[in-house]
Design a protein around this motif. Structure first.
Motif, PDB file in Angstrom:
ATOM      1  N   LYS A   2      21.238 -51.507 -26.914  1.00 16.48           N
ATOM      2  CA  LYS A   2      22.648 -51.860 -27.019  1.00 16.48           C
ATOM      3  C   LYS A   2      23.042 -51.812 -28.486  1.00 16.48           C
ATOM      4  O   LYS A   2      22.402 -52.458 -29.325  1.00 16.48           O
ATOM      5  N   LEU A   3      24.087 -51.044 -28.786  1.00 12.08           N
ATOM      6  CA  LEU A   3      24.594 -50.936 -30.151  1.00 12.08           C
ATOM      7  C   LEU A   3      26.079 -51.267 -30.141  1.00 12.08           C
ATOM      8  O   LEU A   3      26.788 -50.911 -29.205  1.00 12.08           O
ATOM      9  N   GLU A   4      26.538 -51.944 -31.190  1.00  9.40           N
ATOM     10  CA  GLU A   4      27.952 -52.307 -31.276  1.00  9.40           C
ATOM     11  C   GLU A   4      28.538 -51.816 -32.581  1.00  9.40           C
ATOM     12  O   GLU A   4      27.903 -51.907 -33.633  1.00  9.40           O
ATOM     13  N   SER A   5      29.771 -51.319 -32.504  1.00  7.34           N
ATOM     14  CA  SER A   5      30.486 -50.901 -33.708  1.00  7.34           C
ATOM     15  C   SER A   5      31.065 -52.144 -34.382  1.00  7.34           C
ATOM     16  O   SER A   5      31.186 -53.193 -33.749  1.00  7.34           O
ATOM     17  N   PRO A   6      31.453 -52.000 -35.643  1.00  6.24           N
ATOM     18  CA  PRO A   6      32.217 -53.096 -36.254  1.00  6.24           C
ATOM     19  C   PRO A   6      33.552 -53.233 -35.501  1.00  6.24           C
ATOM     20  O   PRO A   6      34.045 -52.256 -34.923  1.00  6.24           O
ATOM     21  N   LYS A   7      34.127 -54.423 -35.509  1.00  6.61           N
ATOM     22  CA  LYS A   7      35.442 -54.614 -34.892  1.00  6.61           C
ATOM     23  C   LYS A   7      36.497 -54.045 -35.837  1.00  6.61           C
ATOM     24  O   LYS A   7      36.395 -54.211 -37.051  1.00  6.61           O
ATOM     25  N   VAL A   8      37.480 -53.360 -35.258  1.00 11.60           N
ATOM     26  CA  VAL A   8      38.566 -52.802 -36.063  1.00 11.60           C
ATOM     27  C   VAL A   8      39.895 -53.334 -35.553  1.00 11.60           C
ATOM     28  O   VAL A   8      40.082 -53.532 -34.353  1.00 11.60           O
ATOM     29  N   GLY A  75      26.415 -36.660 -15.822  1.00 11.56           N
ATOM     30  CA  GLY A  75      25.313 -35.704 -15.705  1.00 11.56           C
ATOM     31  C   GLY A  75      24.454 -35.731 -16.958  1.00 11.56           C
ATOM     32  O   GLY A  75      24.587 -36.605 -17.800  1.00 11.56           O
ATOM     33  N   GLY A  76      23.595 -34.775 -17.087  1.00  6.68           N
ATOM     34  CA  GLY A  76      22.720 -34.748 -18.249  1.00  6.68           C
ATOM     35  C   GLY A  76      21.450 -35.530 -17.998  1.00  6.68           C
ATOM     36  O   GLY A  76      21.255 -36.121 -16.943  1.00  6.68           O
ATOM     37  N   LYS A  77      20.594 -35.541 -18.996  1.00  5.72           N
ATOM     38  CA  LYS A  77      19.273 -36.153 -18.837  1.00  5.72           C
ATOM     39  C   LYS A  77      19.260 -37.642 -19.145  1.00  5.72           C
ATOM     40  O   LYS A  77      18.339 -38.347 -18.784  1.00  5.72           O
ATOM     41  N   ILE A  78      20.259 -38.120 -19.865  1.00  2.00           N
ATOM     42  CA  ILE A  78      20.258 -39.532 -20.236  1.00  2.00           C
ATOM     43  C   ILE A  78      21.489 -40.222 -19.657  1.00  2.00           C
ATOM     44  O   ILE A  78      22.567 -39.638 -19.573  1.00  2.00           O
ATOM     45  N   ASP A  79      21.308 -41.464 -19.250  1.00  2.00           N
ATOM     46  CA  ASP A  79      22.394 -42.246 -18.676  1.00  2.00           C
ATOM     47  C   ASP A  79      22.766 -43.343 -19.671  1.00  2.00           C
ATOM     48  O   ASP A  79      21.909 -44.097 -20.108  1.00  2.00           O
ATOM     49  N   PHE A  80      24.029 -43.395 -20.019  1.00  2.00           N
ATOM     50  CA  PHE A  80      24.490 -44.419 -20.965  1.00  2.00           C
ATOM     51  C   PHE A  80      25.967 -44.672 -20.745  1.00  2.00           C
ATOM     52  O   PHE A  80      26.638 -43.922 -20.040  1.00  2.00           O
ATOM     53  N   SER A  81      26.464 -45.734 -21.366  1.00  2.00           N
ATOM     54  CA  SER A  81      27.892 -46.024 -21.300  1.00  2.00           C
ATOM     55  C   SER A  81      28.409 -46.340 -22.698  1.00  2.00           C
ATOM     56  O   SER A  81      27.668 -46.810 -23.565  1.00  2.00           O
ATOM     57  N   LEU A  82      29.681 -46.049 -22.887  1.00  2.00           N
ATOM     58  CA  LEU A  82      30.389 -46.374 -24.119  1.00  2.00           C
ATOM     59  C   LEU A  82      31.612 -47.174 -23.698  1.00  2.00           C
ATOM     60  O   LEU A  82      32.473 -46.677 -22.974  1.00  2.00           O
ATOM     61  N   THR A  83      31.645 -48.441 -24.103  1.00  2.00           N
ATOM     62  CA  THR A  83      32.707 -49.349 -23.685  1.00  2.00           C
ATOM     63  C   THR A  83      33.590 -49.713 -24.864  1.00  2.00           C
ATOM     64  O   THR A  83      33.087 -50.066 -25.935  1.00  2.00           O
ATOM     65  N   PHE A 100      27.756 -49.324 -27.121  1.00  2.00           N
ATOM     66  CA  PHE A 100      26.971 -48.255 -26.513  1.00  2.00           C
ATOM     67  C   PHE A 100      25.776 -48.903 -25.839  1.00  2.00           C
ATOM     68  O   PHE A 100      25.067 -49.689 -26.455  1.00  2.00           O
ATOM     69  N   GLU A 101      25.546 -48.585 -24.552  1.00  3.27           N
ATOM     70  CA  GLU A 101      24.393 -49.132 -23.840  1.00  3.27           C
ATOM     71  C   GLU A 101      23.695 -48.036 -23.050  1.00  3.27           C
ATOM     72  O   GLU A 101      24.356 -47.217 -22.408  1.00  3.27           O
ATOM     73  N   GLY A 102      22.371 -48.027 -23.131  1.00  7.61           N
ATOM     74  CA  GLY A 102      21.607 -47.054 -22.378  1.00  7.61           C
ATOM     75  C   GLY A 102      20.147 -47.465 -22.306  1.00  7.61           C
ATOM     76  O   GLY A 102      19.670 -48.237 -23.137  1.00  7.61           O
ATOM     77  N   GLU A 103      19.477 -46.953 -21.302  1.00  6.81           N
ATOM     78  CA  GLU A 103      18.045 -47.204 -21.129  1.00  6.81           C
ATOM     79  C   GLU A 103      17.265 -46.000 -21.634  1.00  6.81           C
ATOM     80  O   GLU A 103      17.406 -44.906 -21.085  1.00  6.81           O
ATOM     81  N   PHE A 104      16.484 -46.204 -22.672  1.00 10.31           N
ATOM     82  CA  PHE A 104      15.720 -45.116 -23.264  1.00 10.31           C
ATOM     83  C   PHE A 104      14.293 -45.569 -23.509  1.00 10.31           C
ATOM     84  O   PHE A 104      14.057 -46.749 -23.776  1.00 10.31           O
ATOM     85  N   ASN A 105      13.359 -44.626 -23.466  1.00 14.56           N
ATOM     86  CA  ASN A 105      12.001 -44.993 -23.831  1.00 14.56           C
ATOM     87  C   ASN A 105      11.967 -45.252 -25.338  1.00 14.56           C
ATOM     88  O   ASN A 105      12.892 -44.889 -26.071  1.00 14.56           O
ATOM     89  N   ALA A 106      10.920 -45.887 -25.816  1.00 12.45           N
ATOM     90  CA  ALA A 106      10.846 -46.322 -27.214  1.00 12.45           C
ATOM     91  C   ALA A 106      10.993 -45.156 -28.189  1.00 12.45           C
ATOM     92  O   ALA A 106      11.685 -45.262 -29.203  1.00 12.45           O
ATOM     93  N   MET A 107      10.367 -44.033 -27.881  1.00 11.73           N
ATOM     94  CA  MET A 107      10.432 -42.875 -28.770  1.00 11.73           C
ATOM     95  C   MET A 107      11.857 -42.335 -28.868  1.00 11.73           C
ATOM     96  O   MET A 107      12.371 -42.091 -29.951  1.00 11.73           O
ATOM     97  N   MET A 108      12.506 -42.165 -27.711  1.00 10.13           N
ATOM     98  CA  MET A 108      13.886 -41.670 -27.683  1.00 10.13           C
ATOM     99  C   MET A 108      14.813 -42.653 -28.393  1.00 10.13           C
ATOM    100  O   MET A 108      15.659 -42.253 -29.193  1.00 10.13           O
ATOM    101  N   ALA A 109      14.658 -43.939 -28.125  1.00  9.86           N
ATOM    102  CA  ALA A 109      15.502 -44.953 -28.752  1.00  9.86           C
ATOM    103  C   ALA A 109      15.384 -44.896 -30.269  1.00  9.86           C
ATOM    104  O   ALA A 109      16.386 -44.980 -30.987  1.00  9.86           O
TER     105      ALA A 109
END
Length: 132
Positions: A2-8, A75-83, A100-109
């Motif tokens: 899970k990653l968050e942008s600064p608030k604007v 679609g694509g190989k990775i599943d994620f969301s941008l809220t 940004f939230e997504g499930e990734f293996n440690a290497m990909m992350a």
């Protein structure tokens, strides 16, 4: 992951901000300078690519006017969301934070964490001018 942008802060009402972000073609004005492709596929889906990265298709998954817009991988190989979370500050201003939230293996992350962080920070930082 899970990653968050600064608030604007945006000098528009939450509804105006929501309306801007609900129109997928407006995301082109938020993209980083290193974008190599941007294409609106239909009313709720667009494709983009940054130099050196694969093409990504984002689709509107959830809308809660005027406070939340969820885009997800279409679609694509990775599943994620941008809220985009939109909070009213005053009648004529709002605050937006991207998550940004997504499930990734440690290497990909490890490989994508910095580029994704930079990407969502760029989207957020361009919003106050683009939405105005």
């Amino acid at each position: 992951m899970k990653l968050e942008s600064p608030k604007v802060t945006i000098n528009k009402s939450p509804q105006e901000t929501f309306d801007f972000l609900s129109d997928v073609k407006n995301f082109e004005s938020l993209m980083p300078d290193n974008i190599s492709k941007f294409e609106v596929l239909d009313n709720d889906k667009f494709l983009f690519a940054l130099k050196g990265m694969p093409e990504i298709v984002l689709k509107k998954k959830e809308l809660e006017a005027p406070n939340k817009i969820v885009l997800g991988a279409a679609g694509g190989k990775i599943d994620f969301s941008l809220t985009a979370n939109i909070v009213e500050l005053t009648e004529t201003s709002s605050e937006v934070q991207l998550t940004f939230e997504g499930e990734f293996n440690a290497m990909m992350a490890m490989m994508i964490k910095n580029p994704i962080n930079k990407f969502i920070e760029t989207l957020a930082s361009k919003m106050p001018e683009a939405v105005a």
